[in-house]
Design an enzyme around this catalytic site. Structure first.
Site, mmCIF file in Angstrom:
data_model
loop_
_atom_site.group_PDB
_atom_site.id
_atom_site.type_symbol
_atom_site.label_atom_id
_atom_site.label_comp_id
_atom_site.label_asym_id
_atom_site.label_seq_id
_atom_site.Cartn_x
_atom_site.Cartn_y
_atom_site.Cartn_z
ATOM 1 N N ASP A 159 0.841 -1.203 0.000
ATOM 2 C CA ASP A 159 0.000 0.000 0.000
ATOM 3 C C ASP A 159 0.876 1.252 0.000
ATOM 4 O OD1 ASP A 159 -2.311 1.515 0.121
ATOM 5 O OD2 ASP A 159 -3.236 0.283 1.668
ATOM 6 N N ASP A 219 -10.964 2.558 -3.305
ATOM 7 C CA ASP A 219 -11.340 1.286 -2.675
ATOM 8 C C ASP A 219 -12.770 0.890 -3.018
ATOM 9 O OD1 ASP A 219 -8.911 1.638 -1.447
ATOM 10 O OD2 ASP A 219 -9.696 1.516 0.599
HETATM 11 C C1 GLA Z 1 -6.119 1.166 1.607
HETATM 12 C C2 GLA Z 1 -6.234 0.154 0.479
HETATM 13 C C3 GLA Z 1 -7.279 -0.892 0.855
HETATM 14 C C4 GLA Z 1 -6.898 -1.573 2.142
HETATM 15 C C5 GLA Z 1 -6.724 -0.535 3.245
HETATM 16 C C6 GLA Z 1 -6.149 -1.140 4.506
HETATM 17 O O1 GLA Z 1 -7.280 1.927 1.759
HETATM 18 O O2 GLA Z 1 -6.568 0.793 -0.723
HETATM 19 O O3 GLA Z 1 -7.408 -1.834 -0.191
HETATM 20 O O4 GLA Z 1 -5.718 -2.313 1.960
HETATM 21 O O5 GLA Z 1 -5.836 0.508 2.841
HETATM 22 O O6 GLA Z 1 -5.908 -0.208 5.511
#
Ligand code: GLA
Length: 432
Positions: A159, A219
């Protein structure tokens, strides 16, 4: 002429293959399960032991992936997302799993997952902290890559929270190098472009050289609105992102939320069909221990999975918007084509979409004839069609019809000509 076209096509595939990350992995879109959307950062194992982020969750998912037929149809990776580590690194600077929730540690969990014939994915972050506030990897890329390799991890989702935006490229590339240096095959799943877009258009050829898949857009949530937003983003940027996808490197529109709470069955079919068309990694985030039979059947539909996993690895694209229908097309091996037609109305009943040359220019591959199979909403052989037969498919509001079209060779070689046209990366520009 035919073999010249084939040679050119082979050359094109070869050039694309050598330009991708050279770890020999993800030659087809990754398939598996990832905890985030469904289980998020639930670390409360006292009050919610069945759903908290703990080794039990992944062991149970691995068990059910084998016993309930998921592995058999291709789902392979059991992936941990955020919130697994302890807040402290160990005395050698290594990440360690939270000792209460993962008492046996990640290596034992990897051994367990491997004993089931599956693979284990893990999550880390290139900045100072993960998005959920756990230790980040900045300053520790080599140590963390080696730790994951020593544990037997098979995929890393990396990430991009808490990182200076101007250093994203350097960070993602350095972790790619660190992973390669370990000598273990670890699929490298990046969020590089997602974090870079607000700054400038990402350099997709650099991303493809470093990563096996990459998140572009926000997301996914458990809602139709979220799925629509991701599709819209993808179609709006398809000229930039579709040509870079192929064996070894894929655009990742985020998890499948099929089997949860927010999508109607038609909307679940739309997500499955469109993720297949986009050659997206199929990473489910749901509770496989308790999933409705219709959702399970949809996620395990071998015909849809075959479209997603087709060996030529071409991502599809939106080719038309007609009368509040959207048409998406994906070239398949053998000159075949997958077509998804989505009914964008969220009112009324099923509407008929007439498949004609006017609504669907690539219907030309039905010269002189083609064979059409309807994969969704239900499996139906629609038989031999020509350019002029009147085929109407009925599609529910926010649902999708998914078809495969197989040209039947005639004398005039037109299908080879069209195949060549479609292989041209700009062919999708002409129709919208
Ligand atoms: C980000 C990513 C998600 C997930 C969260 C976890 O938002 O885009 O897919 O992994 O972090 O904290």
């Amino acid at each position: 002429m035919r073999h010249v076209v084939l040679e050119l096509f082979t050359l094109y595939v070869f050039i694309n293959a050598v330009r991708s990350l050279d770890n020999g992995l993800a030659l087809k879109p990754t398939m598996g399960w990832l905890h985030w959307e469904r289980f998020m950062c639930n670390i409360d194992c006292n009050t919610d032991p069945n759903n908290c982020i703990s080794e039990n969750l992944y062991m149970q998912m691995a068990d059910v992936m084998v016993s309930a037929g998921w592995k058999e149809v291709g789902y392979e990776y059991v992936c941990i997302d955020d919130c697994w580590p302890s807040h402290q690194r160990d005395d050698k600077g290594r990440l360690q799993a939270d000792p209460k929730r993962f008492p046996r540690g990640i290596k034992k969990l990897a051994d367990y997952v491997h004993s089931k014939g599956l693979k284990l994915g893990i999550y880390a972050d290139l900045g100072t902290e993960t998005c959920g506030g756990f230790p980040g990897s900045l300053g520790y890329y080599d140590i963390d890559a080696q730790t994951f390799a020593d544990w037997g991890v098979d995929l890393l989702k990396f990430d991009g929270c808490y990182m200076k935006l101007t250093l994203l490229g350097e960070g993602y590339t350095n972790m790619s190098i660190a992973l390669n240096k370990t000598g273990r095959g670890i699929v490298y799943s990046c969020e590089w472009p997602l974090y870079e877009w607000p700054l400038h258009q990402p350099d997709y050829s650099a991303i493809r050289k470093a990563c096996n898949h990459w998140r572009n857009s926000e997301d996914v949530f458990d809602s139709w609105n979220s799925v629509k937003t991701i599709l819209e983003w993808t179609a709006d940027h398809q000229d930039i992102i579709v040509p870079v996808a192929g064996p070894g490197g894929w655009n990742d529109p985020d998890m499948l939320v099929i089997g949860n709470f927010g999508l109607s069955h038609d909307q679940q079919e739309s997500q499955m069909a469109l993720w297949a068309i986009m050659a997206a990694p199929l990473l489910m985030s749901n509770d496989l221990r308790d999933i409705c039979p219709r959702s399970k059947e949809l996620l395990q539909n071998k015909r849809i999975i075959a479209i997603n996993q087709d060996p030529i690895g071409k991502q599809g694209y939106r080719t038309a918007k007609v009368n509040n229908f959207e048409v998406w097309e994906k070239p398949l091996s053998g000159g075949r084509l997958a077509l998804a037609v989505m009914n964008k109305y969220e009112i009324g009943g099923p509407r008929g979409f007439p498949v004609t040359l006017a609504t669907l220019p690539s219907w030309k591959i039905c010269t002189p004839q083609c064979n059409v199979t309807q994969v969704l909403p239900s499996y139906k052989e629609l038989g031999v069609q020509t350019l002029f037969t009147k085929l109407i498919v009925a599609i529910n509001p926010s649902g999708t019809a998914l078809l495969t079209v197989t040209p039947i060779k005639g004398d005039n070689n037109i299908q080879w000509q069209l195949w060549n046209d479609r292989s041209n990366k700009n062919s999708h520009k002409s129709v919208l």
